[in-house]
Motif scaffolding. Structure first.
Motif, mmCIF file in Angstrom:
data_model
loop_
_atom_site.group_PDB
_atom_site.id
_atom_site.type_symbol
_atom_site.label_atom_id
_atom_site.label_comp_id
_atom_site.label_asym_id
_atom_site.label_seq_id
_atom_site.Cartn_x
_atom_site.Cartn_y
_atom_site.Cartn_z
ATOM 1 N N LEU A 85 44.948 37.560 44.395
ATOM 2 C CA LEU A 85 45.274 37.226 43.008
ATOM 3 C C LEU A 85 46.433 38.114 42.588
ATOM 4 N N PHE A 86 47.489 37.507 42.060
ATOM 5 C CA PHE A 86 48.589 38.313 41.529
ATOM 6 C C PHE A 86 48.815 37.937 40.077
ATOM 7 N N THR A 87 49.261 38.926 39.281
ATOM 8 C CA THR A 87 49.364 38.679 37.845
ATOM 9 C C THR A 87 50.318 39.640 37.166
ATOM 10 N N ALA A 88 50.922 39.171 36.099
ATOM 11 C CA ALA A 88 51.707 40.029 35.208
ATOM 12 C C ALA A 88 50.821 40.589 34.102
ATOM 13 N N TYR A 89 49.596 40.089 34.003
ATOM 14 C CA TYR A 89 48.669 40.498 32.943
ATOM 15 C C TYR A 89 47.614 41.438 33.517
ATOM 16 N N ASP A 90 48.092 42.525 34.095
ATOM 17 C CA ASP A 90 47.227 43.485 34.785
ATOM 18 C C ASP A 90 46.401 44.286 33.785
ATOM 19 N N THR A 91 45.084 44.156 33.867
ATOM 20 C CA THR A 91 44.177 44.940 33.024
ATOM 21 C C THR A 91 43.017 45.421 33.890
ATOM 22 N N PRO A 92 42.396 46.541 33.514
ATOM 23 C CA PRO A 92 41.213 46.995 34.256
ATOM 24 C C PRO A 92 40.112 45.925 34.281
ATOM 25 N N GLN A 93 39.965 45.188 33.181
ATOM 26 C CA GLN A 93 38.942 44.143 33.112
ATOM 27 C C GLN A 93 39.216 43.042 34.146
ATOM 28 N N LEU A 94 40.477 42.599 34.262
ATOM 29 C CA LEU A 94 40.811 41.552 35.228
ATOM 30 C C LEU A 94 40.634 42.076 36.651
ATOM 31 N N GLN A 95 41.028 43.324 36.894
ATOM 32 C CA GLN A 95 40.825 43.904 38.226
ATOM 33 C C GLN A 95 39.341 43.907 38.587
ATOM 34 N N ARG A 96 38.482 44.291 37.631
ATOM 35 C CA ARG A 96 37.045 44.318 37.867
ATOM 36 C C ARG A 96 36.516 42.905 38.124
ATOM 37 N N GLN A 97 36.951 41.943 37.311
ATOM 38 C CA GLN A 97 36.505 40.554 37.495
ATOM 39 C C GLN A 97 36.915 40.034 38.877
#
Length: 136
Positions: A85-97
């Motif tokens: 998964l790659f993203t410009a919307y990097d957040t700890p929550q998204l990393q955890r999900q």
């Protein structure tokens, strides 16, 4: 795995410019491969159902279904497939999900294309001598 059979990669990215940059970068893999590009999660699922892939890479922010939902669905259908998964919307929550969903790896934009290619190489079933290691 037979060396004559190319690896198959599915890239899901709705920005055609970014998809083109990634496609150009993947030429550095150094092994035969086929790249299919989908511009939506739904198109990606259709391609996934029609072909046997060795790696699936998806942007998070897609129109319709997001990339995390796409990769979660794909892993339900084929649990052992490597996914990125790659993203410009990097957040700890998204990393955890992403971790909790079983995504193999996660990379934040902007990324160096070399890092992206190295990540793909590390997840593909490639023998060491096929990627430039000296023969034994």
């Amino acid at each position: 795995m037979s060396p004559s059979k190319p690896l198959r990669i599915l890239l899901v990215e709705d920005d055609s410019m970014i998809a083109s940059v990634i496609a150009l970068g993947l030429r550095m893999l150094g092994v035969p491969y086929l790249l299919d590009t989908a511009y939506s999660a739904e198109e990606g699922l259709d391609l996934f159902d029609e072909n046997a892939y060795d790696l699936v890479m998806s942007d998070y922010n897609l129109r319709g279904m997001n990339g995390l939902s796409l990769l979660t669905t794909i892993r339900q259908r084929k649990p052992d497939i490597p996914t990125v998964l790659f993203t410009a919307y990097d957040t700890p929550q998204l990393q955890r999900q992403a971790r909790e969903s079983g995504v193999s790896d996660y990379i934040a934009k902007p990324f160096l294309i070399e890092d992206f290619v190295n990540l793909a190489r590390s997840l593909l079933p490639i023998a060491a001598n096929e990627i430039g290691a000296p023969p034994q």
